[in-house]
Motif scaffolding. Structure first.
Motif, PDB file in Angstrom:
ATOM      1  N   ASP A  86      12.702 -11.360  22.383  1.00 31.85           N
ATOM      2  CA  ASP A  86      13.672 -11.845  22.540  1.00 31.85           C
ATOM      3  C   ASP A  86      13.689 -12.846  23.553  1.00 31.85           C
ATOM      4  O   ASP A  86      14.835 -13.722  22.793  1.00 31.85           O
ATOM      5  N   ILE A  87      12.659 -12.915  24.457  1.00 32.48           N
ATOM      6  CA  ILE A  87      13.248 -14.180  24.930  1.00 32.48           C
ATOM      7  C   ILE A  87      12.717 -16.216  24.336  1.00 32.48           C
ATOM      8  O   ILE A  87      12.505 -16.162  25.136  1.00 32.48           O
ATOM      9  N   GLY A  88      11.703 -15.072  23.553  1.00 33.60           N
ATOM     10  CA  GLY A  88      11.332 -16.724  22.936  1.00 33.60           C
ATOM     11  C   GLY A  88       9.675 -16.985  23.362  1.00 33.60           C
ATOM     12  O   GLY A  88       9.674 -17.431  22.260  1.00 33.60           O
ATOM     13  N   VAL A  89       8.985 -16.201  23.357  1.00 30.40           N
ATOM     14  CA  VAL A  89       7.563 -15.719  23.482  1.00 30.40           C
ATOM     15  C   VAL A  89       6.989 -15.650  22.078  1.00 30.40           C
ATOM     16  O   VAL A  89       7.491 -15.701  21.505  1.00 30.40           O
ATOM     17  N   LYS A  90       6.561 -17.143  21.876  1.00 25.67           N
ATOM     18  CA  LYS A  90       5.657 -17.515  20.444  1.00 25.67           C
ATOM     19  C   LYS A  90       4.104 -17.219  19.841  1.00 25.67           C
ATOM     20  O   LYS A  90       4.393 -16.937  18.838  1.00 25.67           O
ATOM     21  N   ALA A  91       3.717 -16.310  21.310  1.00 19.16           N
ATOM     22  CA  ALA A  91       2.006 -16.615  20.118  1.00 19.16           C
ATOM     23  C   ALA A  91       1.905 -14.950  21.912  1.00 19.16           C
ATOM     24  O   ALA A  91       1.567 -15.959  22.397  1.00 19.16           O
ATOM     25  N   ILE A  92       0.598 -14.164  21.259  1.00 16.72           N
ATOM     26  CA  ILE A  92       0.707 -13.377  21.937  1.00 16.72           C
ATOM     27  C   ILE A  92      -1.255 -13.937  21.811  1.00 16.72           C
ATOM     28  O   ILE A  92      -1.999 -13.273  21.065  1.00 16.72           O
ATOM     29  N   SER A  93      -2.100 -13.735  22.840  1.00 19.87           N
ATOM     30  CA  SER A  93      -3.821 -13.914  22.820  1.00 19.87           C
ATOM     31  C   SER A  93      -4.126 -12.361  23.569  1.00 19.87           C
ATOM     32  O   SER A  93      -4.206 -12.276  24.703  1.00 19.87           O
ATOM     33  N   LEU A  94      -4.825 -11.260  23.350  1.00 20.42           N
ATOM     34  CA  LEU A  94      -5.100 -10.858  23.731  1.00 20.42           C
ATOM     35  C   LEU A  94      -6.823 -10.914  23.440  1.00 20.42           C
ATOM     36  O   LEU A  94      -7.603 -10.254  23.196  1.00 20.42           O
ATOM     37  N   VAL A  95      -6.649 -11.720  25.365  1.00 18.32           N
ATOM     38  CA  VAL A  95      -8.381 -12.355  25.537  1.00 18.32           C
ATOM     39  C   VAL A  95      -8.538 -11.527  26.942  1.00 18.32           C
ATOM     40  O   VAL A  95      -8.621 -10.347  27.310  1.00 18.32           O
ATOM     41  N   SER A  96      -7.854 -12.255  27.960  1.00 19.45           N
ATOM     42  CA  SER A  96      -7.467 -12.345  29.433  1.00 19.45           C
ATOM     43  C   SER A  96      -8.807 -11.034  29.794  1.00 19.45           C
ATOM     44  O   SER A  96      -9.970 -11.522  29.966  1.00 19.45           O
ATOM     45  N   ASP A  97      -8.631  -9.655  30.837  1.00 19.49           N
ATOM     46  CA  ASP A  97      -9.847  -9.360  32.254  1.00 19.49           C
ATOM     47  C   ASP A  97     -10.318  -8.114  31.925  1.00 19.49           C
ATOM     48  O   ASP A  97     -10.823  -6.893  32.403  1.00 19.49           O
ATOM     49  N   GLY A  98      -9.746  -8.256  30.194  1.00 15.93           N
ATOM     50  CA  GLY A  98     -10.583  -6.546  29.652  1.00 15.93           C
ATOM     51  C   GLY A  98     -10.881  -6.834  27.997  1.00 15.93           C
ATOM     52  O   GLY A  98     -10.347  -7.679  27.471  1.00 15.93           O
ATOM     53  N   GLU A  99     -11.144  -5.867  27.341  1.00 16.66           N
ATOM     54  CA  GLU A  99     -11.807  -5.350  26.160  1.00 16.66           C
ATOM     55  C   GLU A  99     -10.858  -4.732  25.502  1.00 16.66           C
ATOM     56  O   GLU A  99     -11.470  -3.668  25.024  1.00 16.66           O
ATOM     57  N   SER A 100      -9.480  -5.355  24.873  1.00 14.93           N
ATOM     58  CA  SER A 100      -8.447  -4.495  24.234  1.00 14.93           C
ATOM     59  C   SER A 100      -8.611  -3.956  23.533  1.00 14.93           C
ATOM     60  O   SER A 100      -7.576  -2.947  23.116  1.00 14.93           O
ATOM     61  N   MET A 287      -1.877 -12.673  32.541  1.00 14.52           N
ATOM     62  CA  MET A 287      -1.589 -10.984  32.668  1.00 14.52           C
ATOM     63  C   MET A 287      -2.310 -10.674  32.516  1.00 14.52           C
ATOM     64  O   MET A 287      -3.425 -10.611  31.424  1.00 14.52           O
ATOM     65  N   SER A 288      -2.511  -9.383  33.465  1.00 13.68           N
ATOM     66  CA  SER A 288      -4.012  -8.469  32.929  1.00 13.68           C
ATOM     67  C   SER A 288      -3.840  -6.748  32.600  1.00 13.68           C
ATOM     68  O   SER A 288      -3.062  -7.056  32.503  1.00 13.68           O
ATOM     69  N   GLY A 289      -4.722  -6.471  32.100  1.00 12.45           N
ATOM     70  CA  GLY A 289      -5.408  -5.455  31.109  1.00 12.45           C
ATOM     71  C   GLY A 289      -5.038  -4.813  32.400  1.00 12.45           C
ATOM     72  O   GLY A 289      -4.489  -3.422  31.885  1.00 12.45           O
ATOM     73  N   SER A 290      -4.025  -4.713  33.260  1.00 15.44           N
ATOM     74  CA  SER A 290      -3.801  -3.377  34.459  1.00 15.44           C
ATOM     75  C   SER A 290      -2.120  -3.196  34.252  1.00 15.44           C
ATOM     76  O   SER A 290      -1.420  -2.647  34.351  1.00 15.44           O
ATOM     77  N   GLY A 291      -2.139  -4.745  33.399  1.00 15.87           N
ATOM     78  CA  GLY A 291       0.002  -5.047  33.409  1.00 15.87           C
ATOM     79  C   GLY A 291       0.321  -5.417  34.239  1.00 15.87           C
ATOM     80  O   GLY A 291       1.185  -6.142  34.109  1.00 15.87           O
ATOM     81  N   LEU A 292      -0.547  -6.135  34.892  1.00 16.40           N
ATOM     82  CA  LEU A 292      -0.153  -7.130  36.308  1.00 16.40           C
ATOM     83  C   LEU A 292       0.684  -8.380  35.461  1.00 16.40           C
ATOM     84  O   LEU A 292      -0.328  -8.724  35.055  1.00 16.40           O
TER      85      LEU A 292
END
Length: 381
Positions: A86-100, A287-292
């Motif tokens: 809705d707000i216009g995010v174009k891409a999401i990479s599941l990387v960050s601080d945990g093993e998705s 964003m953190s895998g904690s939802g933060l």
């Protein structure tokens, strides 16, 4: 350095891939809106679905990122993905601080995000990616990158914190990825990534040769980030002694196929920055895998609580994005009150984006449409 050159920041394409640079320049309309002071949505969100991991990598930055954990369940992630669309995010990479990949909502997240028109990508140790799971996710991914920091089983076990036989299982999973990609003529790019610390020098040649055997689309060899206290003990001055070996493995690249790419710009930077303001966070959010929700991975730890904006497990992302707290934090990072050279982890995810935006603000680079063909994975800036 006092100024930056446009070509040095944007980087050089190899076989249509841009792995050492930034694609931010191809999003001129979003940059122009940001320069006008508008509330711009992130182009790319880098996140995880969990803080948990089944590996114990020696180089892992996530151990420095502990914060109050919440559970990202299916309702939470579906609401988040809808808000992003809705707000216009174009891409999401599941990387960050945990093993998705070990999250119960992993497959649903990839598929739902893709269905909403968001480019989806995964960075993973690939241990749990069975053929059945790969069949489900690969058609919905822009890229899948396997974290693989050694080319020999014994060293893999030592560096990645697992049993030696896990090396062989992950190798088979990579072969399966490539089989499915070729069989179905999928657009997804399959890569391997080595996080290089000076003490892993003995694995530079073996991992490049392993890549020749497994035949992913690319192997990227990158620096290791550290926090401002140097908790991981990365000795950036020692990278110089590996330059010849790194140049050698680049010659293992094959025309029209397997590419070996060294992230020279960050390796040669030796942990330093040319800029003081952090402009990149609104355009490339972590964003953190904690939802933060926080501006970047370097600020996930509980001790940086003043930069913690909200949690998608307890509040809708679109409400967090539109909140005063969100923009107060983003504006603070871009203000003279903040100095990225003294108050940040080294060589962060937003580093190249920051270099480009800082040069735009200082008038060192003119904002214009880049010349030539745009690279692949354009929305992962």
């Amino acid at each position: 350095m006092d100024s930056v050159k446009e070509d040095d920041v944007l980087g050089e394409q190899r076989e249509g891939l841009l792995l050492d640079g930034t694609k931010i320049a191809w999003h001129r309309e979003r940059i122009e809106a940001w320069l006008r002071g508008e509330k711009v949505a992130p182009i790319t969100v880098d996140m995880s679905l969990t803080r948990a991991c089944n590996f114990a990598c020696h180089f892992c930055y996530a151990m420095l990122q502990e914060n109050d954990r919440q559970i990202i369940n299916q309702k939470v992630i579906y609401d988040f993905l809808e808000d992003c669309a809705d707000i216009g995010v174009k891409a999401i990479s599941l990387v960050s601080d945990g093993e998705s990949t070990i999250s119960p909502v992993f497959i649903n997240t990839v598929v739902r995000g893709s269905e909403l028109g968001i480019n989806m990508a995964v960075g993973t140790n690939a241990f749990t990616l069975t053929e059945r799971k790969l069949e489900e996710i690969l058609p919905h991914l822009t890229y899948l990158r396997v974290n693989f920091s050694a080319g020999e089983p014994k060293r893999y076990a030592e560096i990645m914190g697992v049993k030696e036989d896990w090396f062989f299982r992950v190798c088979e999973n990579i072969k399966t990825m490539m089989k499915i990609k070729k069989r179905d003529n999928l657009d997804v790019t399959i890569g391997m990534q080595m996080v290089l610390m000076p003490e892993y020098e003995d694995q530079i040649i073996p991992i490049a040769k392993l890549g020749q055997e497994l035949q992913p689309d690319y192997l990227v060899i990158k620096h290791c980030s550290d926090n401002e206290e140097g908790s991981l003990g990365v000795q950036y001055g020692k990278y110089k002694g590996m330059y010849e070996k790194l140049k050698e493995v680049e010659t293992y690249s094959e025309e029209g196929g397997y590419q070996v790419v060294v992230k020279w710009s960050k390796i040669k930077a030796e942990g330093t920055r040319s800029y003081q303001r952090c402009y990149g966070a609104p355009l490339m959010l972590q964003m953190s895998g904690s939802g933060l929700v926080a501006p970047c991975g370097g600020l996930f730890n509980e001790k940086y609580k003043k930069f913690h904006i909200g949690n998608i497990a307890t509040k809708r992302f679109k409400d967090i994005f539109n909140s005063k707290e969100y923009w107060d934090v983003m504006n603070y990072l871009a203000s003279p009150k903040f100095n990225a050279q003294k108050m940040c982890a080294s060589l962060c995810l937003q580093h190249k984006v920051n270099e480009y935006l800082d040069a735009i603000v200082k008038g060192q680079i003119v904002l214009r449409d880049p010349a030539g063909e745009p690279p692949q994975h354009l929305n992962f800036i």
